[in-house]
Design an enzyme around this catalytic site. Structure first.
Site, mmCIF file in Angstrom:
data_model
loop_
_atom_site.group_PDB
_atom_site.id
_atom_site.type_symbol
_atom_site.label_atom_id
_atom_site.label_comp_id
_atom_site.label_asym_id
_atom_site.label_seq_id
_atom_site.Cartn_x
_atom_site.Cartn_y
_atom_site.Cartn_z
ATOM 1 N N CYS A 139 37.301 62.510 30.389
ATOM 2 C CA CYS A 139 36.377 62.266 29.282
ATOM 3 C C CYS A 139 37.147 62.067 27.977
ATOM 4 O O CYS A 139 37.902 62.943 27.556
ATOM 5 C CB CYS A 139 35.423 63.445 29.147
ATOM 6 S SG CYS A 139 34.132 63.188 27.919
ATOM 7 N N CYS A 379 47.539 17.937 36.446
ATOM 8 C CA CYS A 379 46.893 19.186 36.873
ATOM 9 C C CYS A 379 47.920 20.218 37.326
ATOM 10 O O CYS A 379 48.699 19.971 38.253
ATOM 11 C CB CYS A 379 45.909 18.904 38.012
ATOM 12 S SG CYS A 379 45.048 20.371 38.625
#
Length: 432
Positions: A139, A379
């Site tokens: 936490c 490409c």
């Protein structure tokens, strides 16, 4: 239907879907509704020491990030551990477990970092008949400022020390919940293993501020004009969680350490991905808070159908993808692909063209009639066009066969070769 029965560190459940320690598991009422809906297990919302309960804010506790369609992508949470008395939680846990013996019930714990505090609370929970404990070392807000939560989880020595205390003073299987707010997740996992942890769970929430109100100039959620950092969870954190699970699964020092996967699990597919990367089960929070407990029914049916289609058992799925996770330097530099556009599926929106022309390699041509074609000579197969295209499978990447000439480089596609042997690698030249 495939058998989804699960056994995780000796804890049995009818399926691998557990609710994570969070608001949905804060009380008997919620947990029983979850079990009625079909969840295989729960991790009870984090308990603290006996005494005055933790105090939560009485205003908004959640901030949010949404997609363009208002779909919830992430929650920022400033809620702390349970604010209900310890004795009430323990009584309800005992009642639930005795009624639902076939379901997994694990208790999340967070107390000050001293042995007596851990010894005391472990003694209090022994007679609840719960199946195990999960140590909340993750936490990032509220409790961390008190020397708990991620304040422990960020220090491997503390993780090992507290885990040893828990194993010393408890008969129960021990899961260590790890914080993602750390540079290298492998170090705390290794510490947990050295301390005797039976498993780790990850990820806990990510330290975050999701938004700022530009009228009041306060972070959201706003409490009387002020805001604070909280813990971020939901679908947006899934890629981070998957990477950290994989890092632990393939690390030689922690390989074989059971993992409970957490972080953005919303569908059966998400769960399957976590398990393929080494998780023995998954924990869910945000999806249940968004769609309700019955979402587990889609997860169960979807995962079962997938396993049937693949003709594999649930246990066969766990870790299946781990051998295929590698470091960049070992990727095949002679694997060459090119983008291909399905003209029948294309809706002529031009997103691929705009993305490639403005931000990539100018490898897509726009011809008369808004016909888009790939120029193989430019490409580089970056896959951007595939990701921005709104039509599924309209653009795909096609592999060039061995021996074919790449129009961009003029070089024939060869055998597997990676960066460790590439002539441009300075280390290779130095070795020569």
């Amino acid at each position: 239907m495939a058998n989804l029965s699960s056994e995780f560190i000796g804890i049995k459940s009818p399926n691998p879907f557990w609710l994570a320690s969070a608001p949905p598991t804060d009380k008997k009422y919620n947990v029983e509704r979850a079990f009625e809906a079909g969840w295989g297990g729960v991790v009870w919302k984090t308990l603290g020491s006996e005494g005055p309960p933790v105090v939560n804010v009485n205003g908004p506790r959640y901030g949010a990030i949404w997609g363009a369609d208002r779909r919830l992508l992430g929650l920022n949470n400033i809620e702390l551990i349970t604010d209900r008395p310890l004795e009430v939680n323990l009584r309800e846990i005992k009642e639930v477990k005795r009624k639902w013996k076939d379901r997994a019930l694990v208790i999340s714990l967070m107390v000050p970092c001293d042995e007596d505090s851990w010894k005391d609370i472990l003694a209090r929970i022994e007679d609840t008949e719960a199946d195990g404990v999960e140590l909340n070392f993750g936490c990032p807000h509220g409790m961390a400022e008190r020397g708990m939560g991620s304040a422990v989880g960020q220090v491997p020595e503390y993780i090992e020390m507290v885990t040893r205390w828990v194993k010393k003073h408890s008969r129960m299987p021990c899961i260590v919940k790890l914080t993602p707010n750390i540079t290298d997740i492998r170090r705390p996992a290794e510490a947990a293993k050295r301390g005797g942890a039976d498993a780790v769970s990850l990820i806990n929430t990510i330290n975050s501020i999701t938004s700022v109100n530009l009228d009041s100039f306060s972070p959201e959620p706003s409490i009387d004009g002020k805001g604070t950092h909280g813990g971020y969870c939901g679908p947006a954190v899934k890629p981070i969680a998957l990477n950290m699970v994989a890092e632990i699964a393939r690390n030689p020092e922690t390989h074989g350490l059971p993992i409970s996967g957490i972080g953005g699990v919303t569908t059966w597919r998400d769960a399957a991905e976590f398990m393929a990367l080494g998780a023995g089960n998954v924990q869910v929070c945000t999806a249940a808070m968004t769609y309700g407990f019955k979402i587990v029914q889609e997860m169960i049916s979807g995962l079962s159908q997938y396993l049937d289609d693949k003709q594999i058992a649930l246990s066969d799925l766990v870790g299946r993808a781990v051998p295929n996770v590698t470091d960049w330097q070992y990727l095949n530099l002679n694997y060459v692909t090119k983008a291909r556009i399905d003209q029948d599926a294309c809706i002529k929106c031009g997103r691929c063209y705009a993305a490639c022309e403005d931000t990539s390699h100018q490898a897509i041509l726009m011809k008369p009639g808004r016909v888009f074609e790939v120029n193989d000579a430019e490409c580089v197969a970056c896959n951007l066009c595939v990701n921005v295209c709104p039509v599924d499978n309209c653009i795909t990447m096609v592999e060039l066969p061995k021996g074919a000439v790449d129009p961009r480089t003029g070089v024939k596609v060869g055998d597997y070769a990676n960066w460790t042997t590439h002539p441009n690698n300075p280390s290779v030249k130095a070795a020569e």
